[in-house]
Motif scaffolding. Structure first.
Motif, mmCIF file in Angstrom:
data_model
loop_
_atom_site.group_PDB
_atom_site.id
_atom_site.type_symbol
_atom_site.label_atom_id
_atom_site.label_comp_id
_atom_site.label_asym_id
_atom_site.label_seq_id
_atom_site.Cartn_x
_atom_site.Cartn_y
_atom_site.Cartn_z
ATOM 1 N N GLU A 15 0.812 -1.214 0.000
ATOM 2 C CA GLU A 15 0.000 0.000 0.000
ATOM 3 C C GLU A 15 0.846 1.265 0.000
ATOM 4 N N MET A 16 2.139 1.125 0.222
ATOM 5 C CA MET A 16 3.001 2.278 0.462
ATOM 6 C C MET A 16 3.897 2.614 -0.725
ATOM 7 N N ILE A 17 4.172 3.897 -0.876
ATOM 8 C CA ILE A 17 5.204 4.392 -1.789
ATOM 9 C C ILE A 17 6.140 5.239 -0.940
ATOM 10 N N THR A 18 7.352 4.763 -0.748
ATOM 11 C CA THR A 18 8.291 5.458 0.132
ATOM 12 C C THR A 18 9.040 6.554 -0.619
ATOM 13 N N GLY A 19 9.349 7.645 0.090
ATOM 14 C CA GLY A 19 10.162 8.710 -0.477
ATOM 15 C C GLY A 19 11.604 8.260 -0.655
ATOM 16 N N ASP A 20 12.353 9.012 -1.435
ATOM 17 C CA ASP A 20 13.728 8.623 -1.769
ATOM 18 C C ASP A 20 14.647 8.544 -0.560
ATOM 19 N N MET A 21 14.321 9.248 0.524
ATOM 20 C CA MET A 21 15.194 9.236 1.696
ATOM 21 C C MET A 21 15.048 7.949 2.514
ATOM 22 N N PHE A 22 14.042 7.138 2.197
ATOM 23 C CA PHE A 22 13.858 5.887 2.939
ATOM 24 C C PHE A 22 14.741 4.797 2.329
ATOM 25 N N THR A 23 15.946 4.699 2.858
ATOM 26 C CA THR A 23 16.896 3.655 2.489
ATOM 27 C C THR A 23 17.347 2.965 3.765
ATOM 28 N N GLU A 24 18.274 2.021 3.646
ATOM 29 C CA GLU A 24 18.722 1.285 4.824
ATOM 30 C C GLU A 24 19.438 2.168 5.827
ATOM 31 N N ASN A 25 19.969 3.317 5.371
ATOM 32 C CA ASN A 25 20.594 4.262 6.314
ATOM 33 C C ASN A 25 19.956 5.643 6.234
ATOM 34 N N GLY A 33 19.168 7.605 3.706
ATOM 35 C CA GLY A 33 19.849 8.559 2.830
ATOM 36 C C GLY A 33 21.104 9.141 3.452
ATOM 37 N N GLY A 34 21.719 8.375 4.365
ATOM 38 C CA GLY A 34 22.936 8.836 5.027
ATOM 39 C C GLY A 34 22.689 9.523 6.355
ATOM 40 N N MET A 35 21.423 9.782 6.694
ATOM 41 C CA MET A 35 21.133 10.486 7.953
ATOM 42 C C MET A 35 21.487 9.648 9.175
ATOM 43 N N CYS A 36 21.407 8.309 9.032
ATOM 44 C CA CYS A 36 21.706 7.463 10.187
ATOM 45 C C CYS A 36 23.180 7.480 10.553
ATOM 46 N N SER A 37 24.024 7.895 9.629
ATOM 47 C CA SER A 37 25.465 7.935 9.897
ATOM 48 C C SER A 37 25.931 9.317 10.275
ATOM 49 N N ASP A 38 25.010 10.305 10.255
ATOM 50 C CA ASP A 38 25.407 11.667 10.613
ATOM 51 C C ASP A 38 25.716 11.775 12.099
#
Length: 268
Positions: free
Chosen positions: A251-261, A263-268
């Motif tokens: 049912e979902m369409i995820t935005g481009d920032m939804f990746t395994e990290n 979009g790099g925010m998890c490593s900031d």
């Protein structure tokens, strides 16, 4: 049905897909029905039904019996064999490859925090997930820690990406902004501890929190609140952290920032 199956064609290919967590029914590759085994229909005349559904999901299905289907055909692959063409209503036609009928397996992604410069502090649609929560049976399924003070928060948007409000909940409070809900939850919520898989649904104006196939909180929206939140078509996660996760469904369409990290925010 989600659509008029196969455009009303006389010849259609229906397929059941038994997954570890749910079951899906497709027609010519288009999803028509799905159900999580953990959310069996709650019927007081049939106690224990969700548990029986879970047992079906865990069972090893090794045979199927077809009844009342005279004149229909089944497409199958011999054990250890290859897909072959089979007669079909007076003609020979190649069987579609399994991948053409099988939907992608559900994904699990981090709950990317939209309160970040890259997300325009929750204003960038690429940090949202598109989903019509007003008609969804499954809603948003999240795995996170349920604490007494710290809340789990979803930002809710309309179709254009404009914020409608926020849904906050913890063991001590449930809030839907705009004055729609602000209360202490029942004991079924206060008893929750630690890492928990929960679902938030908003179908037909009813706010629900599900845990292990059971509704632990419910409130029906009325008047302006029902009208306001009936337009929710997107959501995002606020201050949830990369250590938490959510289930991506058909049912979902995820935005481009939804990746395994994220979009790099998890490593900031």
């Amino acid at each position: 049905y989600r659509s008029f199956p196969a455009g009303g064609k006389k010849e259609q290919i229906w397929a059941w897909h038994f997954n570890p967590e749910d079951i899906e029914l497709t027609c010519d590759g288009e999803l028509q029905y799905s159900k999580l085994f953990s959310e069996g229909d709650v019927d007081p005349r049939r106690p224990g039904l969700p548990e029986k559904c879970k047992e079906l999901g865990a069972a090893s299905v090794d045979r199927i019996i077809l009844k009342f289907m005279e004149g229909c055909y089944i497409r199958a692959v011999p054990k250890g064999g290859e897909l072959r063409a089979v007669p079909k209503v007076g003609e020979l036609r190649a069987i579609p490859k399994l991948g053409e009928l099988r939907l992608p397996a559900p994904l699990t992604l981090p709950t990317c925090d939209c309160w970040h410069p890259r997300c325009g502090y929750c204003s960038n649609p690429e940090c949202t997930v598109e989903q019509d929560l007003s008609s969804s049976d499954h809603g948003v399924q999240v795995t996170s820690k349920v604490r007494w003070r710290k809340v789990n928060t979803l930002v809710l948007y309309d179709e254009a990406g404009s914020a409608i409000g926020k849904f906050h909940w913890s063991r001590s409070r449930v809030i839907l902004t705009g004055g729609c809900i602000q209360c202490s939850p029942p004991s079924s919520v206060r008893r929750l501890r630690g890492l928990t898989t929960w679902s938030f649904t908003l179908k037909e104006g009813a706010v629900q929190i599900w845990v292990e196939g059971a509704v632990v909180y419910e409130r029906k929206l009325l008047g302006e609140c029902a009208e306001r939140y009936g337009g929710v078509r997107r959501f995002a996660f606020y201050n949830m952290g990369c250590e938490n996760s959510f289930r991506v469904t058909h049912e979902m369409i995820t935005g481009d920032m939804f990746t395994e990290n994220c979009g790099g925010m998890c490593s900031d």
